[in-house]
Design a protein around this motif. Structure first.
Motif, short mmCIF file in Angstrom:
data_model
loop_
_atom_site.label_atom_id
_atom_site.label_comp_id
_atom_site.label_asym_id
_atom_site.label_seq_id
_atom_site.Cartn_x
_atom_site.Cartn_y
_atom_site.Cartn_z
N ASP A 81 1.05 -1.24 -0.05
CA ASP A 81 -0.11 -0.09 -0.11
C ASP A 81 1.05 1.16 -0.17
O ASP A 81 1.88 1.26 0.55
N HIS A 82 0.37 2.10 -0.67
CA HIS A 82 1.07 3.79 -0.67
C HIS A 82 -0.03 4.81 -0.80
O HIS A 82 -1.22 4.51 -1.01
N TRP A 83 0.49 5.88 -0.57
CA TRP A 83 -0.34 6.97 -0.33
C TRP A 83 -0.44 7.80 -1.83
O TRP A 83 0.40 7.89 -2.32
N GLY A 84 -1.78 8.11 -2.20
CA GLY A 84 -1.85 8.80 -3.37
C GLY A 84 -1.05 10.03 -3.77
O GLY A 84 -0.83 10.49 -4.78
N ASP A 85 -0.63 10.97 -2.58
CA ASP A 85 -0.03 12.22 -2.90
C ASP A 85 1.20 11.91 -3.69
O ASP A 85 1.90 12.51 -4.02
N PHE A 86 1.80 10.45 -3.55
CA PHE A 86 3.13 10.28 -4.14
C PHE A 86 3.01 9.47 -5.36
O PHE A 86 4.03 9.20 -5.74
N LEU A 87 1.81 9.51 -6.01
CA LEU A 87 1.63 8.78 -7.21
C LEU A 87 1.10 9.80 -8.39
O LEU A 87 0.20 10.62 -8.15
N GLU A 88 1.33 9.53 -9.80
CA GLU A 88 0.90 10.09 -10.82
C GLU A 88 0.74 9.19 -11.89
O GLU A 88 1.42 8.15 -11.87
N ILE A 89 -0.27 9.35 -12.70
CA ILE A 89 -0.76 8.27 -13.72
C ILE A 89 0.51 8.43 -14.67
O ILE A 89 0.58 9.66 -15.07
N VAL A 90 0.89 7.52 -15.34
CA VAL A 90 2.06 7.46 -16.28
C VAL A 90 0.90 7.53 -17.74
O VAL A 90 0.23 6.70 -17.87
N GLU A 91 1.38 8.59 -18.34
CA GLU A 91 0.26 8.77 -19.69
C GLU A 91 1.03 8.08 -20.71
O GLU A 91 2.32 8.28 -20.78
#
Length: 87
Positions: free
Chosen positions: A77-87
């Motif tokens: 698990d990890h928090w969304g603040d540290f994630l960006e969708i790869v386009e």
């Protein structure tokens, strides 16, 4: 507790990242005026993972919690603040 008022202090709003998305670990924005951008954790910056599911709402308003898979780390698990969708 009003999370909309706390979000600017503690993190961003819940992120809507669809299951199956490829995401990249990035630094999260600072939570306070005197804080630097937050590192996603040991060796994760710039790495990619697949979103398996969204966990329960994050009580800290850190963009939500997501179940992720990385070949080198397995499932975690990890928090969304540290994630960006790869386009």
């Amino acid at each position: 507790m009003n999370k909309e008022l706390l979000a600017p202090l503690y993190g961003g709003p819940e992120k809507n990242i669809p299951t199956g998305s490829l995401v990249r670990f990035v630094c999260a924005p600072p939570r306070w005026d005197n804080e630097s951008p937050r590192d996603p954790g040991s060796g994760l910056y710039g790495e990619t993972a697949i979103v398996l599911s969204k966990r329960t709402t994050c009580e800290h308003a850190w963009g939500g919690r997501f179940e992720l898979y990385m070949p080198s780390e397995g499932v975690f698990d990890h928090w969304g603040d540290f994630l960006e969708i790869v386009e």
